[in-house]
Design a protein around this motif. Structure first.
Motif, mmCIF file in Angstrom:
data_model
loop_
_atom_site.group_PDB
_atom_site.id
_atom_site.type_symbol
_atom_site.label_atom_id
_atom_site.label_comp_id
_atom_site.label_asym_id
_atom_site.label_seq_id
_atom_site.Cartn_x
_atom_site.Cartn_y
_atom_site.Cartn_z
ATOM 1 N N SER A 13 12.935 10.341 56.945
ATOM 2 C CA SER A 13 14.146 9.449 57.699
ATOM 3 C C SER A 13 13.935 8.323 57.772
ATOM 4 N N PHE A 14 14.802 7.298 58.011
ATOM 5 C CA PHE A 14 14.698 5.829 58.194
ATOM 6 C C PHE A 14 14.331 5.835 59.817
ATOM 7 N N VAL A 15 13.853 4.657 60.261
ATOM 8 C CA VAL A 15 13.665 4.568 61.735
ATOM 9 C C VAL A 15 13.999 3.111 61.985
ATOM 10 N N ARG A 16 14.343 2.891 63.264
ATOM 11 C CA ARG A 16 14.529 1.065 63.817
ATOM 12 C C ARG A 16 13.976 1.221 65.112
ATOM 13 N N ALA A 17 13.086 0.565 65.651
ATOM 14 C CA ALA A 17 12.408 0.439 66.912
ATOM 15 C C ALA A 17 13.309 -0.233 67.824
ATOM 16 N N VAL A 18 12.954 0.137 69.110
ATOM 17 C CA VAL A 18 13.541 -0.305 70.332
ATOM 18 C C VAL A 18 12.674 -0.446 71.272
ATOM 19 N N ARG A 19 13.107 -1.153 72.623
ATOM 20 C CA ARG A 19 12.457 -1.485 73.506
ATOM 21 C C ARG A 19 13.229 -1.741 74.624
ATOM 22 N N ALA A 20 12.816 -1.560 76.091
ATOM 23 C CA ALA A 20 13.842 -1.938 77.129
ATOM 24 C C ALA A 20 13.493 -3.742 77.194
ATOM 25 N N GLY A 21 14.368 -4.395 77.446
ATOM 26 C CA GLY A 21 14.230 -5.765 77.629
ATOM 27 C C GLY A 21 15.380 -6.751 76.909
ATOM 28 N N SER A 22 15.033 -8.100 76.855
ATOM 29 C CA SER A 22 16.071 -8.954 76.465
ATOM 30 C C SER A 22 15.305 -9.958 75.591
ATOM 31 N N CYS A 23 16.071 -10.781 75.082
ATOM 32 C CA CYS A 23 15.299 -12.008 74.190
ATOM 33 C C CYS A 23 14.266 -12.676 75.047
ATOM 34 N N SER A 24 14.489 -12.928 76.362
ATOM 35 C CA SER A 24 13.461 -13.652 76.955
ATOM 36 C C SER A 24 12.430 -12.914 77.975
ATOM 37 N N SER A 25 12.376 -11.411 77.697
ATOM 38 C CA SER A 25 11.623 -10.836 78.516
ATOM 39 C C SER A 25 10.953 -9.694 77.505
ATOM 40 N N THR A 80 39.683 -9.230 67.654
ATOM 41 C CA THR A 80 39.818 -8.022 68.077
ATOM 42 C C THR A 80 39.929 -7.795 69.641
ATOM 43 N N GLY A 81 39.831 -9.103 70.236
ATOM 44 C CA GLY A 81 39.782 -9.054 71.624
ATOM 45 C C GLY A 81 38.521 -8.637 72.217
ATOM 46 N N LYS A 82 37.607 -8.040 71.648
ATOM 47 C CA LYS A 82 36.376 -7.450 72.156
ATOM 48 C C LYS A 82 35.390 -8.534 72.313
ATOM 49 N N PRO A 83 34.715 -8.738 73.395
ATOM 50 C CA PRO A 83 33.799 -9.829 73.483
ATOM 51 C C PRO A 83 32.590 -9.475 72.706
ATOM 52 N N ARG A 84 31.747 -10.400 72.264
ATOM 53 C CA ARG A 84 30.541 -10.264 71.577
ATOM 54 C C ARG A 84 29.473 -9.383 72.452
ATOM 55 N N ARG A 85 29.044 -8.448 72.257
ATOM 56 C CA ARG A 85 28.164 -7.598 72.778
ATOM 57 C C ARG A 85 26.589 -7.753 72.512
ATOM 58 N N PHE A 86 26.332 -8.290 71.148
ATOM 59 C CA PHE A 86 25.010 -8.116 71.020
ATOM 60 C C PHE A 86 24.652 -9.543 70.672
ATOM 61 N N LEU A 87 23.079 -10.108 71.120
ATOM 62 C CA LEU A 87 22.629 -11.474 70.873
ATOM 63 C C LEU A 87 21.606 -11.505 69.907
ATOM 64 N N ALA A 88 21.800 -12.368 69.022
ATOM 65 C CA ALA A 88 20.556 -12.450 68.038
ATOM 66 C C ALA A 88 19.545 -13.480 68.807
ATOM 67 N N CYS A 89 18.326 -13.124 69.057
ATOM 68 C CA CYS A 89 17.167 -13.739 69.768
ATOM 69 C C CYS A 89 16.792 -14.776 68.623
ATOM 70 N N THR A 90 16.282 -16.138 69.212
ATOM 71 C CA THR A 90 15.890 -16.888 68.711
ATOM 72 C C THR A 90 14.574 -16.755 67.746
ATOM 73 N N ASP A 91 13.791 -15.878 68.154
ATOM 74 C CA ASP A 91 12.745 -15.391 67.478
ATOM 75 C C ASP A 91 13.135 -14.684 65.782
ATOM 76 N N GLY A 92 14.364 -14.710 65.610
ATOM 77 C CA GLY A 92 14.937 -14.422 64.337
ATOM 78 C C GLY A 92 14.480 -12.814 64.028
ATOM 79 N N LEU A 93 13.815 -11.979 64.675
ATOM 80 C CA LEU A 93 13.210 -10.806 64.674
ATOM 81 C C LEU A 93 13.848 -9.589 65.182
ATOM 82 N N THR A 94 14.675 -9.842 66.632
ATOM 83 C CA THR A 94 15.084 -8.878 67.485
ATOM 84 C C THR A 94 16.600 -9.345 67.870
ATOM 85 N N VAL A 95 17.136 -8.216 68.316
ATOM 86 C CA VAL A 95 18.640 -8.420 68.682
ATOM 87 C C VAL A 95 18.754 -7.767 69.847
ATOM 88 N N GLU A 96 19.314 -8.362 70.938
ATOM 89 C CA GLU A 96 19.489 -8.008 72.407
ATOM 90 C C GLU A 96 20.860 -7.463 72.697
#
Length: 185
Positions: free
Chosen positions: A173-185, A4-20
């Protein structure tokens, strides 16, 4: 999608629990099909009293995630603002939400370039879907209230790609949690 020419935007964190999402600076909860608060099939209320943020989304879901030592080592998980849900939504819901409370200055800007056409359900960014676990093709609560009606909160419809009021805060309704941060913070 390859090619598609679109670079990967999301990163799977090594914890297997979160996505950056480095583009927005957000860390998202990864949903599962296992029994527990991360189960994609769980429904939650926004409010139990009609207006306050005291429904099961806050008293069960977020309370569990934010109890020490915290989900993925963090205790600042929250419901996303409508613009944050829009950053993973695909469809015409990428629009300005005029009566969001608190005001959401990023609403409708589509800074992440989300597609405004949903062709595959659920209507979620395909890169996020590949890493974030399952998403119910239904409505998800946001942290954004309706400024004109205190009994209503905004949500995103991953069934059709729209944002709007999905009934009273006491509804499910359904929910999905979020926070400011990255896989390393």
């Amino acid at each position: 999608r390859a090619g598609t020419g679109k670079p990967r935007r999301f990163l799977a964190c090594t914890d297997g629990l979160t996505v950056e999402d480095p583009e927005t600076g957000l860390l998202w909860e990864r949903k599962t099909t296992r029994v527990g608060v991360h189960d994609v099939s769980n429904l939650y209320t926004w409010s139990s009293t009609g207006t306050a943020a005291d429904g099961t989304a806050y008293t069960v879901f977020l309370a569990d995630l934010n109890t020490s030592p915290g989900f993925a080592g963090h205790t600042d998980w929250r419901l996303p603002f409508i613009s944050e849900l829009q950053s993973i939504l695909v469809g015409l819901g990428v629009e300005t939400v005029a009566d969001a409370d608190p005001p959401d200055p990023n609403s409708g800007l589509n800074e992440t370039g989300q597609s405004t056409t949903c062709q595959v359900f659920p209507c979620i960014d395909y890169q996020f879907a590949a890493l974030g676990g399952p998403t119910a093709a239904s409505s998800y609560w946001s942290a954004s209230n309706s400024a004109t009606s205190p009994f209503i909160a905004w949500g995103a419809g991953f069934s059709d790609g729209f944002v709007g009021h999905f009934g009273l805060k006491e509804g499910d309704s359904f929910v999905r949690a979020v926070r400011a941060g990255s896989c390393s913070s």
